[in-house]
Design an enzyme around this catalytic site. Structure first.
Site, PDB file in Angstrom:
ATOM      1  N   ASP A  94       0.862  -1.189   0.000  1.00 33.80           N
ATOM      2  CA  ASP A  94       0.000   0.000   0.000  1.00 33.80           C
ATOM      3  C   ASP A  94       0.895   1.234   0.000  1.00 33.80           C
ATOM      4  O   ASP A  94       1.567   1.529   0.982  1.00 33.80           O
ATOM      5  CB  ASP A  94      -0.895  -0.029   1.249  1.00 33.80           C
ATOM      6  CG  ASP A  94      -1.836   1.170   1.264  1.00 33.80           C
ATOM      7  OD1 ASP A  94      -1.838   1.944   0.279  1.00 33.80           O
ATOM      8  OD2 ASP A  94      -2.563   1.321   2.259  1.00 33.80           O
ATOM      9  N   ASP A 126      23.349  11.011 -61.025  1.00 38.29           N
ATOM     10  CA  ASP A 126      22.664  11.629 -59.887  1.00 38.29           C
ATOM     11  C   ASP A 126      21.768  12.776 -60.359  1.00 38.29           C
ATOM     12  O   ASP A 126      21.397  12.870 -61.541  1.00 38.29           O
ATOM     13  CB  ASP A 126      23.717  12.074 -58.845  1.00 38.29           C
ATOM     14  CG  ASP A 126      23.196  12.037 -57.426  1.00 38.29           C
ATOM     15  OD1 ASP A 126      22.481  12.981 -57.050  1.00 38.29           O
ATOM     16  OD2 ASP A 126      23.486  11.072 -56.689  1.00 38.29           O
ATOM     17  N   ASP A 127      21.454  13.666 -59.456  1.00 39.33           N
ATOM     18  CA  ASP A 127      20.521  14.776 -59.668  1.00 39.33           C
ATOM     19  C   ASP A 127      20.888  15.602 -60.917  1.00 39.33           C
ATOM     20  O   ASP A 127      22.063  15.802 -61.205  1.00 39.33           O
ATOM     21  CB  ASP A 127      20.591  15.666 -58.414  1.00 39.33           C
ATOM     22  CG  ASP A 127      19.443  16.631 -58.317  1.00 39.33           C
ATOM     23  OD1 ASP A 127      18.675  16.728 -59.273  1.00 39.33           O
ATOM     24  OD2 ASP A 127      19.334  17.278 -57.264  1.00 39.33           O
ATOM     25  N   ARG A 161      15.291  23.579 -49.177  1.00 39.42           N
ATOM     26  CA  ARG A 161      16.053  23.370 -50.417  1.00 39.42           C
ATOM     27  C   ARG A 161      15.212  23.794 -51.634  1.00 39.42           C
ATOM     28  O   ARG A 161      15.176  23.098 -52.639  1.00 39.42           O
ATOM     29  CB  ARG A 161      16.505  21.923 -50.552  1.00 39.42           C
ATOM     30  CG  ARG A 161      17.778  21.782 -51.367  1.00 39.42           C
ATOM     31  CD  ARG A 161      18.057  20.339 -51.766  1.00 39.42           C
ATOM     32  NE  ARG A 161      19.367  20.229 -52.386  1.00 39.42           N
ATOM     33  CZ  ARG A 161      19.714  19.282 -53.226  1.00 39.42           C
ATOM     34  NH1 ARG A 161      18.875  18.327 -53.552  1.00 39.42           N
ATOM     35  NH2 ARG A 161      20.924  19.242 -53.733  1.00 39.42           N
ATOM     36  N   ASP A 205      15.958   9.569 -53.304  1.00 39.59           N
ATOM     37  CA  ASP A 205      16.382  10.631 -52.382  1.00 39.59           C
ATOM     38  C   ASP A 205      15.176  11.346 -51.773  1.00 39.59           C
ATOM     39  O   ASP A 205      14.046  11.242 -52.271  1.00 39.59           O
ATOM     40  CB  ASP A 205      17.250  11.618 -53.183  1.00 39.59           C
ATOM     41  CG  ASP A 205      18.239  12.371 -52.320  1.00 39.59           C
ATOM     42  OD1 ASP A 205      18.132  12.323 -51.082  1.00 39.59           O
ATOM     43  OD2 ASP A 205      19.126  13.033 -52.907  1.00 39.59           O
ATOM     44  N   MET A 206      15.401  12.117 -50.730  1.00 39.48           N
ATOM     45  CA  MET A 206      14.337  12.906 -50.074  1.00 39.48           C
ATOM     46  C   MET A 206      15.035  13.994 -49.258  1.00 39.48           C
ATOM     47  O   MET A 206      15.713  13.694 -48.296  1.00 39.48           O
ATOM     48  CB  MET A 206      13.522  11.975 -49.173  1.00 39.48           C
ATOM     49  CG  MET A 206      12.248  12.563 -48.634  1.00 39.48           C
ATOM     50  SD  MET A 206      12.507  13.685 -47.272  1.00 39.48           S
ATOM     51  CE  MET A 206      12.520  12.587 -45.885  1.00 39.48           C
ATOM     52  N   CYS A 266      17.839   7.213 -49.612  1.00 44.62           N
ATOM     53  CA  CYS A 266      18.718   8.325 -49.292  1.00 44.62           C
ATOM     54  C   CYS A 266      17.832   9.460 -48.816  1.00 44.62           C
ATOM     55  O   CYS A 266      16.713   9.620 -49.296  1.00 44.62           O
ATOM     56  CB  CYS A 266      19.469   8.724 -50.569  1.00 44.62           C
ATOM     57  SG  CYS A 266      20.421  10.238 -50.416  1.00 44.62           S
ATOM     58  N   ASP A 280      25.701  12.461 -46.394  1.00 44.98           N
ATOM     59  CA  ASP A 280      26.242  13.355 -47.420  1.00 44.98           C
ATOM     60  C   ASP A 280      27.669  13.746 -47.087  1.00 44.98           C
ATOM     61  O   ASP A 280      28.347  14.371 -47.908  1.00 44.98           O
ATOM     62  CB  ASP A 280      25.389  14.627 -47.523  1.00 44.98           C
ATOM     63  CG  ASP A 280      24.227  14.431 -48.477  1.00 44.98           C
ATOM     64  OD1 ASP A 280      24.194  13.402 -49.161  1.00 44.98           O
ATOM     65  OD2 ASP A 280      23.347  15.311 -48.524  1.00 44.98           O
TER      66      ASP A 280
HETATM   67  C1  DGJ Z   1      21.276  14.596 -51.477  1.00 44.31           C
HETATM   68  C2  DGJ Z   1      22.024  13.302 -51.596  1.00 44.31           C
HETATM   69  O1  DGJ Z   1      22.351  12.789 -50.354  1.00 44.31           O
HETATM   70  C3  DGJ Z   1      23.251  13.512 -52.469  1.00 44.31           C
HETATM   71  O2  DGJ Z   1      24.014  12.338 -52.501  1.00 44.31           O
HETATM   72  C4  DGJ Z   1      22.795  13.917 -53.829  1.00 44.31           C
HETATM   73  O3  DGJ Z   1      22.085  12.868 -54.420  1.00 44.31           O
HETATM   74  C5  DGJ Z   1      21.951  15.165 -53.742  1.00 44.31           C
HETATM   75  N1  DGJ Z   1      20.888  15.038 -52.793  1.00 44.31           N
HETATM   76  C6  DGJ Z   1      21.387  15.518 -55.080  1.00 44.31           C
HETATM   77  O4  DGJ Z   1      20.525  16.559 -55.018  1.00 44.31           O
END
Ligand code: DGJ
Length: 734
Positions: free
Chosen positions: A53, A367-368, A444, A479-480, A527, A549
Site C-alpha cells: 500500500d 545523380d541529380d 532546399r 532521395d528525399m 537516401c 552526405d
Molecule cells: C542529397 C544526396 O544525399 C546527395 O548524394 C545527392 O544525391 C543530392 N541530394 C542531389 O541533389
C-alpha cells in the site's frame, strides 16, 4: 514450442533464441511484465511480484486491495486514467470527450509463423518454423476498443517483435490520441540510456548516459525518422560494453515521426515506450475500423553492444530486407554527384563512366540534374522527363553506352518532392502538403508532395515506372531532401488533418512496394540528404542506404561506427570522394579514404577523369582488393574493436561465418609526438586455429590475436593513417 502458456499461473513464457520474456495476467485481467533476459528453462517466481500500500497510488475498481495499484505494477499494456500516472501505451478520446480507458485481458492465441502487418514494413519469416506469434486480446469496456497485442518470438534469434492492432468494436467513432507499438516495465532502473543522435552530415553519433528519475526520450517531429534523432534506443547495464554485459535494444520499423522513451518511476521501475509520435497525431476510428501500429524489434544481448548489433545485422539483412539483391554482393559504383553536381553533359558522363570501367568499377550512377530544366536545386522536381539539352539522345541511349562499357547504369530520383518552379506544381498546386491560407515553407527550394493522397501516389508511381521501363536501368537512388512543415492535406476533412503525416508514410510505403516489386531486377538505395531516413522501414523496401552526405573519411569513422550499431554492413553506402573534402575541407590520403569506404558498401564519388596515373593505379588496386573481401565485409560478422567516440583510433573486424577468414581495419586520426606503443585485441576469431596475416606474412593463433593483441607498427607515420590486415586460417599441416 517457443511460447508457453501456464494456465494455473496465467503466465506466458516466450523463449527467443537464448532469451526468456515472461508476462502474466494478474488480478482482474491486467498484463504484468515479469522478466526479460537470459533464458531460464522454467520461470518459477523466485523473483515474484510484490505489492504494498503506497500513498497516493490508487486502487483500480473492482479491486478492494489497497496494495494493488497500476501506478506501481510493472506492465505490458498500461493505460491512462485508472491509477497509473506513467506514460500510457494508448489514449483514446470518446465521442463524449473523455479520455479514460480500462483495458482487461480477454483472450489469446498462439500461432506458428509471423503474420504480415498490413501496409507496413516489418520483419518476416520464410517458414513458419522460424517463429511463433502470441496474440493477446485486450478489451476496453468504455470505448469498446479491442487491442490485439502481437509478440513474435524468433526461434533461433534473441529477438522479440511487438506491435498492436487497435480496433473499434463499438458502434461509435472515437479518436486515437496515442497508439504506441510497445511498452514494458523493467523492474529496476540500473541502466544507461543509449541513443544515436546528430544532424545532416553528422548522423548517428553515439550518446550514452545513466538513466535518472523521470523521462528520457528521443523523438522526431520532422515527418521523417531524421538525421537528428534515431528511431532506436538501448538500455545497458552499467558494466555492459562492446563484448560483455546485458543490453536491451529497441528499434522501430518506421520512417516517420516517432517517440522512444524510458521513464523511471519513484519505485525504480523503468518503462520503455516506443511508437508513432503522439505529437500532432490523432486518428479517427469509425466503427469496425482498425489502426495498425508499426513494429518494434526488441533484441536482448548478454554479449554487450556487439552481440546486440550482430543480432540486428543478421535479422535485418535476411528477414527485413527483401528482393533479389538481399543475398547478392552489391556492385561497386561510381556516382557523378560530387564530380559534377548539376553541371554535366553526355560527354562528361561518358568520360567518367569510361574511366570507372577501366578501373574495374561495376555501376555508374547518374545523380541529380538529368530531368526537367534542373541546372540547380531551384527547379524541376516533379518533372520527371529527360533534359534533352544535357542528354540529347535520351536516357536509354546513355544507359546503353554505359552498358557497352561493361557497367550497369543507375539513376537518381527524388519522387516525393515538387519544386515550386515546375510544371507539376503549376498544374497541381494542391498536390503538396499545405495548410489553407498559410505560407508554404520551403526547404532546399522545394515542397513535399502529399503522399497521403491516392491520386498523387498513383501519378508518381506511373511517371517513375515509365522512366524505369524506358531504359536499361538496374539501380535507383531514391532521395528525399527536406522535412515536413505545414502538415495538412487538401483532401482530408478537418477531423482527420492530424492523420496526414502517418497517412503520408502509408502512401509512401505503398508506392515503394509497387515500384520495387514491379522492377525486381533494380537495386534500390534509399537516401535522404545522406542518412536522414536510414531506418528499418526503408530497409524493407530498399536493401541499402546512402549513409551520409558527408564523405570525409575521418567524419565517416563516427558515422559508420554509429550506424553499425543496428544496420548490416551490406546496407551502409560508403564512397571515396575527392580532397579537399567538399563537406569539411579536409585532406586525407587516398589510402585512408579507400579503407574507410571499403568498410561498407563500396563506391566512388569524384571525377575519375581528374585522377593522376598513380592515383588511378591505387584506385584500381582498391577495387580489386574490395572484390576479394566484398562477401566477407557485406555478409560476415562485424566486431567493433576501438571506438572513434573514445579516442584517436578506430578499429573493426569482419569475419566470415566459418571464422576462417577475417579483415581487420585500423584507423588513426592524428599522429602524436613520441607516442606510447599501441596495440589492440581482436575479437570474433576461432581461438583454436591459426591465421596467416597476408600483409605481414606472420602466422598467429586466433587466441593470441584475441587475448594478447596485435601491435601497431611504429613505422606508421603522419595524420590520417590506416592499416588493413587480411587473415586466413592456416589448416594444420599447411
Ligand atoms: C542529397 C544526396 O544525399 C546527395 O548524394 C545527392 O544525391 C543530392 N541530394 C542531389 O541533389
Amino acid at each position: 514450442m517457443s511460447i508457453e502458456f501456464t494456465a494455473s499461473t496465467k503466465t506466458f513464457h516466450l523463449k527467443a533464441g537464448n532469451t526468456s520474456y515472461v508476462l502474466q495476467i494478474v488480478n482482474e485481467g491486467f498484463l504484468a511484465h515479469l522478466y526479460w533476459g537470459r533464458k531460464v528453462s522454467d520461470y518459477r517466481f523466485a523473483n515474484y511480484l510484490q505489492f504494498k500500500d503506497r500513498g497516493f497510488s490508487g486502487n483500480p475498481y473492482p479491486s478492494q486491495d489497497r496494495t494493488f495499484s497500476l501506478d506501481t505494477l510493472p506492465q505490458e499494456f498500461p493505460v491512462y486514467g485508472t491509477t497509473d500516472y506513467r506514460a500510457p501505451i494508448v489514449q483514446v478520446q470518446l465521442e463524449n470527450g473523455t479520455t479514460i480507458t480500462d483495458f482487461r485481458y480477454d483472450s489469446h492465441q498462439i500461432i506458428s509463423g509471423k503474420p504480415a502487418l498490413e501496409g507496413l514494413p516489418a520483419t518476416y519469416v520464410e517458414s513458419n518454423e522460424e517463429a511463433s506469434t502470441l496474440e493477446i486480446v485486450m478489451n476496453d469496456s468504455l470505448s469498446k476498443m479491442k487491442a490485439v497485442l502481437s509478440y513474435t518470438v524468433f526461434e533461433d534469434r534473441n529477438v522479440i517483435t511487438r506491435s498492436v492492432r487497435y480496433i473499434n468494436e463499438g458502434n461509435k467513432p472515437f479518436r486515437l490520441l496515442r497508439a504506441m507499438s510497445t511498452s514494458l516495465d523493467f523492474r529496476d532502473a540500473d541502466f544507461d540510456f543509449l541513443q544515436l543522435t546528430g544532424a545532416h552530415e553528422r548522423e548517428r553519433h553515439i550518446e550514452r548516459q545513466p538513466l535518472r528519475s523521470g523521462t528520457q526520450s528521443v523523438e522526431s517531429r520532422r515527418g521523417a525518422s531524421s538525421h537528428q534523432f534515431h528511431p532506436f534506443i538501448a538500455l545497458l547495464r552499467k558494466n555492459a560494453d562492446e563484448q560483455n554485459g546485458d543490453v536491451y535494444g529497441f528499434s522501430f520499423v518506421y520512417s516517420g515521426n516517432f517517440l522512444a522513451q524510458a521513464e523511471v518511476d519513484p519505485f525504480q521501475n523503468t518503462r520503455v515506450t516506443m511508437g508513432v509520435n503522439p505529437f500532432d497525431f490523432a486518428w479517427k476510428l469509425e466503427a469496425g475500423e482498425s489502426f495498425q501500429a508499426p513494429e518494434v524489434v526488441m533484441v536482448y544481448s548478454h554479449e554487450g553492444l556487439g552481440g546486440m548489433s550482430r543480432t540486428y545485422h543478421d535479422l535485418y539483412r535476411t528477414r527485413l530486407a527483401r528482393g533479389q539483391f538481399r543475398d547478392k554482393e552489391r556492385p561497386i559504383l561510381i556516382n557523378n554527384w560530387e564530380a559534377t553536381y548539376f553541371d554535366f553533359n553526355t560527354e562528361k558522363i561518358e568520360a567518367i563512366a569510361r574511366a570507372g570501367s577501366e578501373l574495374g568499377i561495376e555501376l555508374f550512377v547518374l545523380d541529380d540534374g538529368w530531368f526537367g530544366k534542373r541546372d540547380d536545386d531551384k527547379s524541376s522536381l516533379g518533372d520527371w522527363f529527360v533534359n534533352k539539352l544535357k542528354l540529347p539522345n535520351g536516357l536509354a541511349d546513355l544507359a546503353n553506352r554505359v552498358r557497352n562499357m561493361e557497367m550497369e547504369f543507375g539513376l537518381w530520383f527524388e519522387p516525393e518532392m515538387v519544386s515550386v518552379n515546375s510544371d507539376l506544381y503549376r498544374q497541381n498546386p494542391d498536390w503538396c502538403l499545405h495548410v489553407p491560407n498559410a505560407t508554404r515553407s520551403e526547404g532546399r527550394n522545394q515542397l513535399i508532395l502529399d503522399f497521403s493522397r491516392d491520386d498523387v501516389c498513383e501519378y508518381i508511381t506511373k511517371v517513375v515506372s515509365d522512366i524505369l521501363a524506358s531504359a536499361p536501368i538496374t539501380y535507383v537512388k531514391w532521395d528525399m531532401n527536406r522535412h515536413m512543415t505545414e502538415i495538412g492535406s487538401a483532401l482530408l476533412p478537418a477531423d482527420r488533418q492530424r492523420e496526414t503525416a502517418h497517412r503520408y508514410m502509408l502512401g509512401l510505403y505503398k508506392v515503394m512496394e509497387k515500384i520495387t516489386t514491379s522492377f525486381p531486377h533494380i537495386l534500390f538505395e534509399s537516401c535522404s540528404g545522406g542518412g536522414g531516413r536510414f531506418d528499418p522501414g526503408m530497409l524493407y523496401y530498399m536493401p541499402q542506404t546512402w549513409t551520409s552526405d558527408n564523405t570525409d573519411a575521418v567524419s565517416r569513422l563516427k558515422i559508420q561506427y554509429g550506424t553499425s550499431l543496428i544496420y548490416p554492413i551490406s546496407s551502409i553506402g560508403a564512397h571515396v570522394s575527392a580532397v579537399p573534402n567538399h563537406q569539411v575541407n579536409r585532406i586525407t590520403p587516398l589510402k585512408m579514404r579507400g579503407d574507410v569506404a571499403s568498410s561498407g558498401n563500396f563506391g566512388y564519388e569524384l571525377d575519375l577523369t581528374k585522377l593522376t596515373e598513380e592515383e588511378k593505379e591505387e584506385v584500381k588496386q582498391q577495387v580489386t582488393d574490395y572484390k576479394k573481401i566484398r562477401s566477407l565485409v557485406q555478409f560476415g560478422d562485424f566486431y567493433r574493436l576501438l571506438s572513434p567516440f573514445e579516442g584517436n583510433e578506430t578499429a573493426w573486424l569482419f569475419v566470415n561465418k566459418q571464422k576462417n577468414e577475417a579483415v581487420v581495419s585500423y584507423f588513426r586520426v592524428l599522429n602524436e609526438p613520441n607516442a606510447p606503443f599501441r596495440s589492440f585485441t581482436l575479437a570474433g576469431l576461432n581461438p583454436d586455429t591459426s591465421y596467416h596475416i597476408e600483409e605481414t606474412g606472420e602466422v598467429i593463433g586466433g587466441d593470441e590475436l584475441m587475448y594478447a593483441g596485435i601491435a601497431i607498427p611504429t613505422s606508421l607515420s603522419g595524420d590520417f593513417q590506416s592499416l588493413v590486415w587480411h587473415l586466413k586460417e592456416v589448416k594444420a599441416g599447411e
